[in-house]
Design an enzyme around this catalytic site. Structure first.
Site, PDB file in Angstrom:
ATOM      1  N   SER A 151       7.045  19.036  24.375  1.00 19.87           N
ATOM      2  CA  SER A 151       7.934  20.164  24.695  1.00 19.87           C
ATOM      3  C   SER A 151       9.036  19.615  25.592  1.00 19.87           C
ATOM      4  O   SER A 151       8.843  18.588  26.249  1.00 19.87           O
ATOM      5  CB  SER A 151       7.126  21.221  25.449  1.00 19.87           C
ATOM      6  OG  SER A 151       7.987  22.104  26.140  1.00 19.87           O
ATOM      7  N   TYR A 164       0.804  24.269  31.992  1.00 19.16           N
ATOM      8  CA  TYR A 164       1.459  23.924  30.724  1.00 19.16           C
ATOM      9  C   TYR A 164       2.431  22.764  30.941  1.00 19.16           C
ATOM     10  O   TYR A 164       2.432  21.775  30.195  1.00 19.16           O
ATOM     11  CB  TYR A 164       2.201  25.158  30.187  1.00 19.16           C
ATOM     12  CG  TYR A 164       2.868  24.944  28.853  1.00 19.16           C
ATOM     13  CD1 TYR A 164       2.137  25.016  27.672  1.00 19.16           C
ATOM     14  CD2 TYR A 164       4.239  24.673  28.766  1.00 19.16           C
ATOM     15  CE1 TYR A 164       2.750  24.818  26.438  1.00 19.16           C
ATOM     16  CE2 TYR A 164       4.853  24.475  27.543  1.00 19.16           C
ATOM     17  CZ  TYR A 164       4.104  24.555  26.377  1.00 19.16           C
ATOM     18  OH  TYR A 164       4.713  24.355  25.164  1.00 19.16           O
TER      19      TYR A 164
HETATM   20  P1  NAI Z   1       1.057  29.455  18.435  1.00 19.32           P
HETATM   21  O1  NAI Z   1       0.354  30.139  19.551  1.00 19.32           O
HETATM   22  O2  NAI Z   1       1.921  30.238  17.511  1.00 19.32           O
HETATM   23  O3  NAI Z   1      -0.015  28.635  17.546  1.00 19.32           O
HETATM   24  C1  NAI Z   1      -0.934  27.780  18.158  1.00 19.32           C
HETATM   25  C2  NAI Z   1      -2.104  27.517  17.234  1.00 19.32           C
HETATM   26  O4  NAI Z   1      -3.011  26.651  17.944  1.00 19.32           O
HETATM   27  C3  NAI Z   1      -2.874  28.792  16.873  1.00 19.32           C
HETATM   28  O5  NAI Z   1      -3.169  28.835  15.495  1.00 19.32           O
HETATM   29  C4  NAI Z   1      -4.145  28.671  17.708  1.00 19.32           C
HETATM   30  O6  NAI Z   1      -5.283  29.327  17.147  1.00 19.32           O
HETATM   31  C5  NAI Z   1      -4.335  27.169  17.781  1.00 19.32           C
HETATM   32  N1  NAI Z   1      -5.193  26.746  18.901  1.00 19.32           N
HETATM   33  C6  NAI Z   1      -5.183  27.229  20.177  1.00 19.32           C
HETATM   34  N2  NAI Z   1      -6.159  26.647  20.890  1.00 19.32           N
HETATM   35  C7  NAI Z   1      -6.790  25.794  20.060  1.00 19.32           C
HETATM   36  C8  NAI Z   1      -7.892  24.903  20.225  1.00 19.32           C
HETATM   37  N3  NAI Z   1      -8.566  24.803  21.384  1.00 19.32           N
HETATM   38  N4  NAI Z   1      -8.278  24.157  19.169  1.00 19.32           N
HETATM   39  C9  NAI Z   1      -7.643  24.267  17.972  1.00 19.32           C
HETATM   40  N5  NAI Z   1      -6.606  25.095  17.759  1.00 19.32           N
HETATM   41  C10 NAI Z   1      -6.196  25.845  18.792  1.00 19.32           C
HETATM   42  O7  NAI Z   1       1.880  28.284  19.139  1.00 19.32           O
HETATM   43  P2  NAI Z   1       3.181  27.482  18.645  1.00 19.32           P
HETATM   44  O8  NAI Z   1       4.363  28.090  19.282  1.00 19.32           O
HETATM   45  O9  NAI Z   1       3.150  27.282  17.193  1.00 19.32           O
HETATM   46  O10 NAI Z   1       2.938  26.096  19.410  1.00 19.32           O
HETATM   47  C11 NAI Z   1       2.395  24.943  18.787  1.00 19.32           C
HETATM   48  C12 NAI Z   1       2.632  23.760  19.699  1.00 19.32           C
HETATM   49  O11 NAI Z   1       4.029  23.618  19.948  1.00 19.32           O
HETATM   50  C13 NAI Z   1       1.962  23.892  21.073  1.00 19.32           C
HETATM   51  O12 NAI Z   1       1.455  22.632  21.463  1.00 19.32           O
HETATM   52  C14 NAI Z   1       3.115  24.286  21.975  1.00 19.32           C
HETATM   53  O13 NAI Z   1       2.920  23.900  23.310  1.00 19.32           O
HETATM   54  C15 NAI Z   1       4.264  23.534  21.341  1.00 19.32           C
HETATM   55  N6  NAI Z   1       5.570  24.086  21.676  1.00 19.32           N
HETATM   56  C16 NAI Z   1       5.919  25.374  21.303  1.00 19.32           C
HETATM   57  C17 NAI Z   1       7.159  25.882  21.664  1.00 19.32           C
HETATM   58  C18 NAI Z   1       7.613  27.260  21.268  1.00 19.32           C
HETATM   59  O14 NAI Z   1       8.693  27.708  21.744  1.00 19.32           O
HETATM   60  N7  NAI Z   1       6.887  27.998  20.434  1.00 19.32           N
HETATM   61  C19 NAI Z   1       8.115  25.079  22.452  1.00 19.32           C
HETATM   62  C20 NAI Z   1       7.653  23.764  22.796  1.00 19.32           C
HETATM   63  C21 NAI Z   1       6.417  23.298  22.417  1.00 19.32           C
END
Ligand code: NAI
Length: 270
Positions: A151, A164
């Site tokens: 990120s 985070y």
């Molecule tokens: P999201 O919340 O939409 O999806 C995250 C997914 O990870 C979900 O399907 C969830 O069930 C799964 N998950 C959560 N804990 C878990 C675990 N212990 N084991 C396996 N799966 C697990 O999140 P998003 O936005 O798609 O984020 C994905 C990645 O991108 C994260 O690492 C986040 O930090 C990073 N990110 C997201 C940003 C954003 O603006 N959405 C910005 C910068 C980084």
């Protein structure tokens, strides 16, 4: 050509789902790993209904046994692992004055220890595979790639999301450390650093601050998950064969923003 096999964690929705879809479109086989079984199964049906190129494995990345099961199931289904996208992540609100130790541990357990556990299991498989080859000079025959979803917060801090921010800072250094360690094997380790991406996580974190985010983003909008997946696809493939130990920021210009540049007016749309 042999199809390459990728594991994508947190693939049930958001950025992980987009990465899984893109890697499949690129002609790879993909294992979708997620803690959320219901959403994971739905994602699998949407991406590869009736095909044998994808698999869903329920897995909490912070749990070592479940991670070992993930690797075992991948090898049993597809016989090889060529790449990993460590994407699973959570964000819990709280700064140094109010964040509970439980929440601090929970975020670090998923975002950092989780990425470590899956990377370790996959890297051990890759190294064993390479060492079993008779001709070590042909290292590039199986170009292995590990990609961590970092990120911009690995570099710029959020005061109210301390755990985070810490987890992403750690993930960036883990990327570099593993890149150095695994370079002699030809295994590349890189990160992708999104700014703000239109997913459920952003809705939870940004709340009504979306206009502020737009005003501080030179491109004037948040990203779509597919715009992150495109960079993951690049790092997964041969066009990035000389890139390791890097983080590519996909942030609409956010990290480059200097205070001499006037704030951007909010735009309609994404
Ligand atoms: P999201 O919340 O939409 O999806 C995250 C997914 O990870 C979900 O399907 C969830 O069930 C799964 N998950 C959560 N804990 C878990 C675990 N212990 N084991 C396996 N799966 C697990 O999140 P998003 O936005 O798609 O984020 C994905 C990645 O991108 C994260 O690492 C986040 O930090 C990073 N990110 C997201 C940003 C954003 O603006 N959405 C910005 C910068 C980084």
């Amino acid at each position: 050509m042999v199809e390459r096999v990728f594991i994508v964690t947190g693939a049930a929705k958001g950025i992980g789902f987009a990465c899984a879809r893109r890697l499949l479109e690129d002609g790879n086989k993909v294992v979708l790993a997620d803690i959320n079984q219901a959403d994971g199964k739905k994602a699998l049906i949407e991406l590869a209904s009736g095909e044998e190129r994808a698999l869903f494995v329920e897995c909490d990345v912070s749990n070592k046994l479940e991670v070992h099961n993930l690797v075992a199931e991948t090898l049993s289904a597809f016989g090889r692992i060529d790449g990993l996208v460590n994407n699973a992540g959570i964000a819990v609100k709280g700064g140094s004055l109010d964040l509970s130790v439980t929440d601090f541990d929970r975020v670090l357990a998923v975002n950092l220890r989780g990425a470590f556990l899956v990377s370790q299991a996959v890297a051990k498989y890759m190294v064993d595979e390479i060492e079993s080859r008779e001709d070590r000079s042909r290292l590039t025959e199986r170009p292995y790639s590990i990609i961590n979803m970092s990120s911009i917060n690995d570099t710029v801090a959020l005061p109210d999301y301390l755990a985070y921010t810490v987890s992403k800072g750690g993930l960036l250094q883990m990327t570099r450390s593993m890149a150095l360690e695994l370079a002699p094997y030809g295994i590349r380790v890189n990160a992708v650093g999104p700014g703000s991406v239109k997913t459920d996580m952003l809705s939870g974190v940004a709340g009504d601050a979306l206009e502020k985010i737009h005003s501080r983003t030179p491109l004037g909008r948040v990203a779509l998950p597919d715009e992150i997946a495109g960079v993951v696809s690049f790092l997964a493939g041969e066009d990035s064969s000389y890139i390791t130990g890097q983080c590519i920021y996909v942030d609409g210009g956010r990290l480059a923003l200097n205070y001499t540049m006037p704030p951007r007016a909010p735009t309609e749309g994404i």
